[in-house]
Scaffold this active site. Structure first.
Site, PDB file in Angstrom:
ATOM      1  N   GLU A   1       3.367   8.558  -0.561  1.00  0.00           N
ATOM      2  CA  GLU A   1       2.902   8.123  -1.881  1.00  0.00           C
ATOM      3  C   GLU A   1       1.807   9.092  -2.291  1.00  0.00           C
ATOM      4  O   GLU A   1       0.812   9.247  -1.582  1.00  0.00           O
ATOM      5  CB  GLU A   1       2.366   6.696  -1.802  1.00  0.00           C
ATOM      6  CG  GLU A   1       1.874   6.172  -3.130  1.00  0.00           C
ATOM      7  CD  GLU A   1       1.014   4.950  -2.978  1.00  0.00           C
ATOM      8  OE1 GLU A   1      -0.066   4.921  -3.593  1.00  0.00           O
ATOM      9  OE2 GLU A   1       1.407   4.035  -2.229  1.00  0.00           O
TER      10      GLU A   1
ATOM     11  N   CYS B   1      -4.165   3.536  -6.620  1.00  0.00           N
ATOM     12  CA  CYS B   1      -3.033   4.398  -6.957  1.00  0.00           C
ATOM     13  C   CYS B   1      -2.299   3.913  -8.201  1.00  0.00           C
ATOM     14  O   CYS B   1      -1.480   4.648  -8.767  1.00  0.00           O
ATOM     15  CB  CYS B   1      -2.068   4.493  -5.775  1.00  0.00           C
ATOM     16  SG  CYS B   1      -1.764   2.919  -4.962  1.00  0.00           S
TER      17      CYS B   1
END
Length: 530
Positions: free
Chosen positions: A264, A301
């Site tokens: 990620e 995020c």
């Protein structure tokens, strides 16, 4: 219980000998005791050898015992008590309440995967009966999922617990039957040691093979790359920068046996404010947006880095309300000195971009690695022509993009890179535009929200925390939620294998009482005898 500056290799406590490093308090800009020894090549080899030795034994452990192991980890983490929260706060600058919530999420993840292991759906047991009278005959075919092998997990900087030593990657890999070697993040060394030793205690208490878990400390380009390149390792879980993720992808692809990297990496999480939604409550939406933007000092995020709408009085009013709300936000401490420097450098870089206007800022007052929030505005033509505006800023900064018409709004959507999330605020009056937008967002994002805010990721069966590149290196998977287990599994078909040699999931008597697909029909799990 105290922090000693140690690593974990199986059931051994090890002091690294390749140098030393201290943790850092970003609020005070002071180093923390004790020193932590760094791993050398022999430590990497020892951890990998133990993981390889443990793999076959661990993957064959009964699901119930594996589930108990995951639950024991959760219990051991809770048992650390206030020391864990205190140390994590010192190393991250995060408030205790945020970390207590993150600890809850961490143990809930572990308990979710214990349930996933028990339910057994992850095995995807499928049976196709032999058809000897058919021309040509069909063999007896049976399929299940099996674990890939030892996995390396890289701890993340922004979640000292939930995406770290015993976070989602570790929990899902252990649930799949894969031994795990964690590369602890340098931003929270003491926190990592406390949690790593909790995992070690849980492994011993539940009778796991010694090499089921190890945790190493070391510089990423050395220890991390050695782990990624080691032939024992069969998959990698990573949360961090695009540069770091791509470096691991390159290493993994260049091996004699390439392996999957679930990284990620980068997302700006666009929010589309459609006209009806702005007309119905633009000021309230602006307040919610600013709260989401500044949550955790913008170090999520899923932080909303873009807001896209149609130019006009309503969008202007939204911008003014957002700027007013932002002015009331204090400067928060960022996680590390490096993250703080990267944020301030990125803000300075944006200052000189033609067509980009600063429309609001948070308070500049703060100590240590404090970040001042910033809100910018430009038109869609400027955004589409300026690649620098597409770069993620990790921190509380966002851009408002004013589009001339619906066609330009859709053009901006099509121009976006892959994202973890995309959000639409709409009313019934906006449905035609929302319907036009949705197919593009399906191609661009792993999670699409309506009338909400992207920060906050539920740990559940349906959650997807992934997305097309560069949000992740593999858009077919998620790092949060029950289906995260699928990253560390692969299918195996058994053809005409004698019944006594079949794994329990595929035997005719179904001893694990699994729901299975038999000759194309789903058969629900048989009930246990009362």
């Amino acid at each position: 219980m105290s922090i000693q500056g140690e690593m974990i290799i199986g059931q051994r406590i090890v002091r690294g000998s390749a140098g030393a490093v201290r943790a850092f308090n970003p609020a005070t800009r002071q180093q923390l005791d004790p020193e932590f020894g760094l791993a050398n090549g022999d430590d990497v080899e020892a951890a990998c050898a133990l993981a390889e030795d443990a793999f076959d034994a661990y993957r064959d452990i009964e699901p119930e015992q594996r589930a108990r192991f995951l639950e024991a980890i959760a219990d051991e983490i809770v048992a650390i008590g206030g020391l864990l929260i205190e140390r994590a706060s010192q190393e991250s600058g995060l408030p205790a309440a945020r970390l207590e919530g993150e600890r809850g999420r961490t143990v809930n993840q572990l308990r979710l995967f214990a349930k996933v292991v028990r339910d057994g759906y992850w095995q995807e047991a499928t049976l196709d009966s032999a058809l000897p009278q058919r021309t040509p005959p069909r063999a007896d075919l049976r399929m299940r999922k099996v674990p890939l092998g030892p996995v390396v997990v890289f701890g993340a900087s922004n979640f000292p617990l939930a995406f770290s030593v015993a976070g989602g990657d570790t929990a899902s890999a252990l649930a799949a039957g894969c031994p795990v070697i964690v590369k602890a993040h340098s931003a929270h060394l003491g926190t990592s040691e406390l949690v790593g030793k909790a995992v070690q205690r849980a492994a011993a208490a539940t009778g796991m093979p010694e090499g089921v878990f190890s945790m190493l400390i070391g510089e990423g380009r050395q220890v991390g790359q050695k782990l990624a390149a080691h032939p024992t390792i069969k998959a990698i879980g990573f949360t961090g920068s695009r540069a770091g993720g791509l470096a691991l992808v390159q290493t993994a692809a260049g091996r004699k046996e390439p392996i999957p990297v679930y990284a990620e990496m980068s997302s700006i999480n666009p929010m589309f404010m459609l006209p009806g939604a702005l007309a119905a409550g633009g000021a309230k939406l602006a307040s919610g947006f600013v709260d989401s933007l500044t949550l955790g000092v913008g170090q999520f995020c899923t932080n909303p880095g873009l807001v896209i709408g149609l130019a006009g009085a309503q969008f202007d009013a939204f911008a003014a309300s957002a700027a007013e709300a932002l002015a009331a936000k204090g400067a928060g401490t960022m996680l590390t000195a490096g993250i703080h420097k990267a944020y301030t450098d990125a803000i300075e870089k944006r200052t000189g971009i033609n067509g980009l206007t600063l429309v609001g800022q948070g308070s500049a007052e703060g100590s240590g690695c404090a970040a001042q929030a910033a809100l910018y505005r430009c038109d869609a033509a400027t955004y589409l022509a300026t690649p620098a505006l597409e770069e993620e800023i990790f921190g509380p900064a966002s851009i408002l993009i004013a589009c001339r018409d619906e066609a330009e709004l859709l053009a901006v959507a099509r121009h976006l890179e892959g994202q973890l999330t995309a959000t639409v605020h709409a009313t019934a009056d906006d449905r035609p535009l929302a319907a036009s937008l949705l197919p593009t967002l399906e191609r661009k994002a792993g999670r699409i929200l309506f009338n909400g805010f992207p920060t906050g990721v539920e740990v559940s069966h349906a959650m997807v925390h992934g997305g097309p590149f560069p949000a992740t290196s593999d858009s077919r998977s998620t790092s949060v939620g029950a289906t995260a287990i699928e990253r560390f599994l692969r299918p195996v078909c058994y053809q005409d294998v004698p019944s006594e040699l079949l794994p329990p999931a595929l035997r005719d008597d179904n001893p694990l009482k699994l729901a299975r697909i038999v000759d194309g029909t789903l058969q629900t799990a048989p009930q246990s005898a009362q």
